[in-house]
Design a protein around this motif. Sequence first.
Motif, mmCIF file in Angstrom:
data_model
loop_
_atom_site.group_PDB
_atom_site.id
_atom_site.type_symbol
_atom_site.label_atom_id
_atom_site.label_comp_id
_atom_site.label_asym_id
_atom_site.label_seq_id
_atom_site.Cartn_x
_atom_site.Cartn_y
_atom_site.Cartn_z
ATOM 1 N N ARG A 138 0.669 -1.265 -0.085
ATOM 2 C CA ARG A 138 0.151 -0.004 0.057
ATOM 3 C C ARG A 138 0.979 1.314 -0.059
ATOM 4 N NH1 ARG A 138 -3.840 -2.636 4.689
ATOM 5 N NH2 ARG A 138 -4.928 -4.346 3.086
ATOM 6 N N ALA A 139 2.034 1.323 0.742
ATOM 7 C CA ALA A 139 2.888 2.302 0.657
ATOM 8 C C ALA A 139 3.520 2.442 -0.727
ATOM 9 C CB ALA A 139 4.113 2.117 1.711
ATOM 10 N N MET A 140 3.946 1.547 -1.296
ATOM 11 C CA MET A 140 4.401 1.582 -2.744
ATOM 12 C C MET A 140 3.314 2.059 -3.861
ATOM 13 S SD MET A 140 6.361 -2.003 -3.011
ATOM 14 C CE MET A 140 6.980 -1.633 -4.573
ATOM 15 N N ILE A 141 2.005 1.795 -3.550
ATOM 16 C CA ILE A 141 0.954 2.367 -4.168
ATOM 17 C C ILE A 141 0.932 3.940 -4.015
ATOM 18 C CG2 ILE A 141 -1.260 2.421 -4.757
ATOM 19 C CD1 ILE A 141 -1.386 -0.522 -3.988
ATOM 20 N N ARG A 142 1.075 4.309 -2.783
ATOM 21 C CA ARG A 142 0.823 5.649 -2.497
ATOM 22 C C ARG A 142 2.259 6.555 -3.135
ATOM 23 N NH1 ARG A 142 0.546 7.474 3.728
ATOM 24 N NH2 ARG A 142 -1.869 6.959 3.553
ATOM 25 N N ARG A 143 3.384 5.774 -3.193
ATOM 26 C CA ARG A 143 4.224 6.592 -3.943
ATOM 27 C C ARG A 143 4.322 6.640 -5.353
ATOM 28 N NH1 ARG A 143 9.123 8.002 -0.622
ATOM 29 N NH2 ARG A 143 8.406 7.700 1.483
#
Length: 299
Positions: A138-143
């Motif tokens: 999810r953090a990768m998607i946000r970035r």
Amino acid sequence: MRLIDLHAHTTASDGVLSPQELVRFAKDCNISVLAVTDHDTLEGLPAAMAEASQVGLEVVTGVEITAHVGDLEIHILGHFIDPDDNQLAAFLASSRHDRIERAHRMIAKLWALGLPLDADEVLSMARGSSVGRPHVARAMIRRGYVTSMKEAFDRYLTTGKPGYVERSRIPAIGVIRTIKDAGGVPSLAHPGQYSHDEIIPSLVQHGLMGLEVYHLEHDTESLFRYERACLRYGLLAVGGSDYHGTPGLRSSGLGRSLVPEAKFEQLRAAASASRTTASGCKGEEGSRIPRDQAGQGSR
């Protein structure tokens, strides 16, 4: 006939619904019995049980614990556990600490790939205390590094991919014993995902009591195979949707893989017997296998 789903996750681990939201959603789906089985944590149970008492739904206390048989990572479900069991709580706290260390190592690997992530950002994705790969994704998607959870896993976070880090190797025998000593019934979760049915007899010898026969990722042939295995080894048949609420990555159909009511009542009876046995063993020296003596291996 009651609808019974014995495998579901909340934001206490890697689900997308809070414990209260999950219970309300289950009620909307006409589910009568729901097991909350978060990964390596019991933190969602009090809120789920409180909400269930308000809406008129039975919550089965549960957990899903990662374990190993040799090099093979498996998951063990525990149903009808005592949520106040101190030894189980200590065991799970140690497992959650391992999860945090693993997240830091995945972040370091992603930095080396030119995909920097902030550890606090990843940990904030875990609304509970049990952090896992979905939170990194999810953090990768946000970035903007990936566009979906599936892409994050397929490109970076599954076995053999450049961002993957193996879990600590906690032997299944220790997990099985810990669940039983907490008055619960240990079952092998989604055995069809491992393609290693040869491990079942050994796990039975070490106290395994059930198989997750009913699972969305089990086709008809698998369902019949594991029903036969239950008969062969005297195991209980459990199951559920494995609901996480993440389309395209984890099972999303709450209540779509249900346990027959007769099988559930057999599980309940076995749990009652297990609690009686566990109570009789309390205080006996050697009745537990401490986690730090359970053969923990490399990470």
